[in-house]
Motif scaffolding. Structure first.
Motif: not given
Ligand code: NDP
Ligand code: 8X3
Length: 256
Positions: A139, A143, A243
């Motif tokens: 992840t 991000t 996220n």
């Protein structure tokens, strides 16, 4: 299938080895810790009656990767699957006071090591006009989070490279999949915080993170789809994580 897994001495790599062996596939596993490679290879061969070869090397060393792949090619021919899993995060600090040695280790391992492996394995697959490369991203590759700067950059690069590899290798019937897990309870945080158990264990306080076996099962699913189907990219997190930045806890869910 013949499956090469890098970084199989711990965490996700070890779980991948277990998952593929349990399903009857032969393995070539790698890492830097010989004692663990010996132990894991013996355990999996005994338990699942598959062949588990191993080579111990540092993936940052280009010549060592070349030699290891030459051995694989000579003994085995082209692998059906390469799982580029070896990787690490070191530290968690602002860009203005980051440790440049740690940056170099992350770039050399997560990025250059993955490239060295791919550069030498891909031609073997190209010759056979079949194969599947599975890259373990994160992840953190989707991000960027505070103080994650260089680690996140390496994982963004893994996601970009996976797409580039897919574009180049589809001409040879080779699949490329990026699997981007959120937080997984492995040795990852222990390594990131240089063996500080307290800091490492706090990473997963108050919720159940992904387990290495969850990622391994997902990779196995991707690896066993019909020949005409390629799962290009999967981002997976535990239920308490949305996220790379937002996560919650069991207590917060109970109070909601
Ligand atoms: P672990 O620390 O448990 O395992 C890392 C593995 O990588 C070990 O087998 C280690 O073997 C190997 N490795 C590290 N450096 C090198 C090197 N220089 N040469 C060869 N092998 C090396 O961590 P994880 O299982 O969690 O990490 C596996 C991958 O998953 C990494 O790419 C990581 O970035 C990624 N990831 C992890 C997440 C997490 O939260 N845990 C989430 C998302 C992605 P050895 O020490 O024996 O060399
Ligand atoms: C590992 C997950 O959130 O620590 O890639 O970056 S995280």
């Amino acid at each position: 299938m013949k499956v090469v897994i890098t970084g199989a001495t711990a965490g996700i790599g070890r779980a991948l080895a277990e998952e593929f062996a349990r399903n009857g596939h032969d393995l070539w596993i790698t890492g830097r810790r010989t004692d663990r490679l010996t132990e894991i290879s013996a355990q999996l061969q005994k338990e699942y009656n598959v062949t588990v070869n191993y080579t111990c090397f540092d993936i940052r060393e280009r010549a060592a990767v070349e030699n290891a792949v030459a051995t694989i090619a000579a003994d085995w021919g082209a692998p059906d699957i390469l799982i580029n899993n070896a990787g690490l995060a070191l530290g968690l600090s602002g860009i203005e006071n980051g440790d440049v040695d740690q940056w170099e280790t992350m770039i050399d391992t997560n990025l250059k090591g993955l490239l060295y492996m791919t550069r030498h394995i891909a031609p073997l697959m190209v010759k056979e006009k079949k194969g599947h490369i599975i890259n373990i991203g994160s992840t953190a590759g989707k991000t960027v989070y505070p103080n994650g700067n260089v680690y996140c950059a390496t994982k963004h690069a893994v996601v970009a490279l996976s797409e580039g590899m897919r574009i180049d290798l589809m001409n040879y019937n080779i699949k490329v999949t990026a699997i981007n897990p959120g937080m997984v309870d492995t040795e990852f945080s222990w390594v990131r915080f240089s063996g500080d158990e307290d800091k490492a264990s706090k990473t997963y306080d108050g919720f159940e993170p992904l387990h290495a076996a969850d990622v391994a099962r997902t990779a196995y699913y991707c690896a066993t789809l019909p020949e005409h189907v390629c799962l290009n990219e999967i981002t997976m997190t535990c239920t308490r994580q949305a996220n790379g930045i937002f996560k919650t806890t069991d207590a917060a869910v109970q109070q909601s």
